[in-house]
Design a protein around this motif. Structure first.
Motif, PDB file in Angstrom:
ATOM      1  N   ILE A 159       1.100  -1.056  -0.205  1.00 53.00           N
ATOM      2  CA  ILE A 159      -0.153   0.402   0.048  1.00 53.00           C
ATOM      3  C   ILE A 159       0.582   1.418  -0.148  1.00 53.00           C
ATOM      4  N   ASN A 160       1.598   1.291   0.879  1.00 58.39           N
ATOM      5  CA  ASN A 160       3.070   2.025   0.846  1.00 58.39           C
ATOM      6  C   ASN A 160       3.910   2.569   0.007  1.00 58.39           C
ATOM      7  N   LYS A 161       4.313   1.497  -0.493  1.00 53.60           N
ATOM      8  CA  LYS A 161       5.317   1.081  -1.680  1.00 53.60           C
ATOM      9  C   LYS A 161       6.498   1.447  -1.280  1.00 53.60           C
ATOM     10  N   LYS A 162       6.824   0.666   0.281  1.00 60.34           N
ATOM     11  CA  LYS A 162       7.882   0.993   1.410  1.00 60.34           C
ATOM     12  C   LYS A 162       8.913  -0.239   0.810  1.00 60.34           C
ATOM     13  N   SER A 163      10.496  -0.001   0.399  1.00 65.49           N
ATOM     14  CA  SER A 163      11.834  -1.510   0.591  1.00 65.49           C
ATOM     15  C   SER A 163      11.196  -2.205   1.281  1.00 65.49           C
ATOM     16  N   GLN A 164      11.759  -3.085   1.559  1.00 66.71           N
ATOM     17  CA  GLN A 164      11.876  -4.140   2.693  1.00 66.71           C
ATOM     18  C   GLN A 164      12.875  -3.178   3.241  1.00 66.71           C
ATOM     19  N   ALA A 165      14.046  -2.887   3.133  1.00 69.44           N
ATOM     20  CA  ALA A 165      14.662  -1.508   3.881  1.00 69.44           C
ATOM     21  C   ALA A 165      14.434  -0.695   4.665  1.00 69.44           C
ATOM     22  N   GLU A 166      13.529   0.102   3.761  1.00 70.45           N
ATOM     23  CA  GLU A 166      12.722   1.055   4.662  1.00 70.45           C
ATOM     24  C   GLU A 166      11.790   0.572   5.722  1.00 70.45           C
ATOM     25  N   ILE A 167      10.917  -0.650   5.630  1.00 66.78           N
ATOM     26  CA  ILE A 167      10.292  -1.022   6.507  1.00 66.78           C
ATOM     27  C   ILE A 167      11.526  -1.888   7.603  1.00 66.78           C
ATOM     28  N   ALA A 168      11.633  -2.908   7.871  1.00 60.92           N
ATOM     29  CA  ALA A 168      13.327  -2.494   8.195  1.00 60.92           C
ATOM     30  C   ALA A 168      13.440  -1.551   9.359  1.00 60.92           C
ATOM     31  N   GLU A 169      13.614  -0.455   8.856  1.00 58.88           N
ATOM     32  CA  GLU A 169      14.415   0.860   9.501  1.00 58.88           C
ATOM     33  C   GLU A 169      12.919   1.096  10.879  1.00 58.88           C
ATOM     34  N   MET A 170      11.990   1.839   9.993  1.00 59.01           N
ATOM     35  CA  MET A 170      11.201   1.969  10.188  1.00 59.01           C
ATOM     36  C   MET A 170      10.095   1.571  11.547  1.00 59.01           C
ATOM     37  N   LEU A 171      10.464  -0.401  11.651  1.00 62.83           N
ATOM     38  CA  LEU A 171      10.071  -1.332  12.726  1.00 62.83           C
ATOM     39  C   LEU A 171      11.055  -1.311  13.689  1.00 62.83           C
ATOM     40  N   LYS A 172      12.448  -1.080  13.408  1.00 65.77           N
ATOM     41  CA  LYS A 172      13.215  -1.582  14.491  1.00 65.77           C
ATOM     42  C   LYS A 172      13.547  -3.254  14.354  1.00 65.77           C
ATOM     43  N   LEU A 173      13.245  -4.126  12.656  1.00 62.53           N
ATOM     44  CA  LEU A 173      13.537  -5.400  12.774  1.00 62.53           C
ATOM     45  C   LEU A 173      14.603  -5.382  11.562  1.00 62.53           C
ATOM     46  N   SER A 174      15.306  -6.208  11.235  1.00 64.49           N
ATOM     47  CA  SER A 174      16.445  -6.753  10.332  1.00 64.49           C
ATOM     48  C   SER A 174      15.533  -7.200   9.477  1.00 64.49           C
ATOM     49  N   GLN A 175      15.745  -6.429   8.055  1.00 66.32           N
ATOM     50  CA  GLN A 175      15.421  -6.762   6.295  1.00 66.32           C
ATOM     51  C   GLN A 175      14.488  -8.179   6.238  1.00 66.32           C
ATOM     52  N   PRO A 176      15.820  -9.198   6.312  1.00 69.74           N
ATOM     53  CA  PRO A 176      15.888 -10.711   6.758  1.00 69.74           C
ATOM     54  C   PRO A 176      14.028 -11.039   7.154  1.00 69.74           C
ATOM     55  N   THR A 177      13.749 -10.767   8.049  1.00 70.40           N
ATOM     56  CA  THR A 177      13.030 -10.582   9.041  1.00 70.40           C
ATOM     57  C   THR A 177      11.984 -10.052   8.465  1.00 70.40           C
ATOM     58  N   VAL A 178      11.872  -9.135   8.366  1.00 72.37           N
ATOM     59  CA  VAL A 178      10.860  -8.516   7.142  1.00 72.37           C
ATOM     60  C   VAL A 178      10.375  -8.970   5.976  1.00 72.37           C
ATOM     61  N   SER A 179      11.371  -9.673   5.430  1.00 68.41           N
ATOM     62  CA  SER A 179      11.430 -10.739   4.064  1.00 68.41           C
ATOM     63  C   SER A 179      10.501 -11.359   4.496  1.00 68.41           C
ATOM     64  N   ARG A 180      10.519 -12.014   6.056  1.00 62.96           N
ATOM     65  CA  ARG A 180       9.792 -13.615   6.596  1.00 62.96           C
ATOM     66  C   ARG A 180       8.250 -12.773   6.532  1.00 62.96           C
ATOM     67  N   HIS A 181       8.540 -12.192   7.305  1.00 62.84           N
ATOM     68  CA  HIS A 181       7.227 -11.226   7.771  1.00 62.84           C
ATOM     69  C   HIS A 181       6.540 -10.953   5.698  1.00 62.84           C
ATOM     70  N   ILE A 182       6.864 -10.752   5.499  1.00 62.44           N
ATOM     71  CA  ILE A 182       5.769 -10.293   3.600  1.00 62.44           C
ATOM     72  C   ILE A 182       5.772 -11.363   3.142  1.00 62.44           C
ATOM     73  N   LYS A 183       6.365 -12.923   3.619  1.00 58.47           N
ATOM     74  CA  LYS A 183       6.212 -13.821   2.366  1.00 58.47           C
ATOM     75  C   LYS A 183       5.328 -15.049   3.134  1.00 58.47           C
ATOM     76  N   ALA A 184       5.075 -14.932   4.613  1.00 60.90           N
ATOM     77  CA  ALA A 184       4.612 -16.007   5.232  1.00 60.90           C
ATOM     78  C   ALA A 184       2.484 -15.023   4.752  1.00 60.90           C
ATOM     79  N   ALA A 185       2.979 -13.484   4.926  1.00 60.67           N
ATOM     80  CA  ALA A 185       1.502 -12.720   4.930  1.00 60.67           C
ATOM     81  C   ALA A 185       1.271 -13.500   3.112  1.00 60.67           C
TER      82      ALA A 185
END
Length: 113
Positions: free
Chosen positions: A58-84
């Motif tokens: 929806i917000n067209k953010k990259s995984q790196a941007e999401i990771a930074e905003m949520l204080k998570l690692s990029q691989p963790t964000v990637s796993r959340h997106i893949k699972a979702a």
């Protein structure tokens, strides 16, 4: 026999609607998914999966941007997106099957007229 996975989520957010003589199947698919997708996100995903998916699509953010905003690692964000996406795609396939059945019935009834 290996099944081909359909990525309904990418098709929903990045798909193009076309016009087919007033009966537009792609637009009908988009409308059906619009009705079901928020319910899947709300009821089937974890909070992190939901947040990551919304930021990505929806917000067209990259995984790196999401990771930074949520204080998570990029691989963790990637796993959340893949699972979702796996959960959403699994649920949307049932919506798609029902929609195809509806199209078939519509076509059958039109052929009778």
């Amino acid at each position: 026999m290996k099944r081909t996975k359909v990525d309904f989520i990418d098709g929903y957010y990045y798909g193009q609607c076309t016009n087919n003589d007033g009966y537009d199947r792609e637009r009908a698919k988009q409308t059906a998914f619009s009705a079901v997708l928020p319910l899947i996100i709300e009821n089937e995903l974890t909070q992190k999966q939901s947040i990551c998916l919304k930021y990505r699509y929806i917000n067209k953010k990259s995984q790196a941007e999401i990771a930074e905003m949520l204080k998570l690692s990029q691989p963790t964000v990637s796993r959340h997106i893949k699972a979702a996406k796996e959960i959403v795609n699994s649920n949307l396939k049932y919506c798609y099957i029902a929609l195809l059945k509806g199209f078939d019935e519509y076509d059958r009834l039109n052929d009778l007229c």
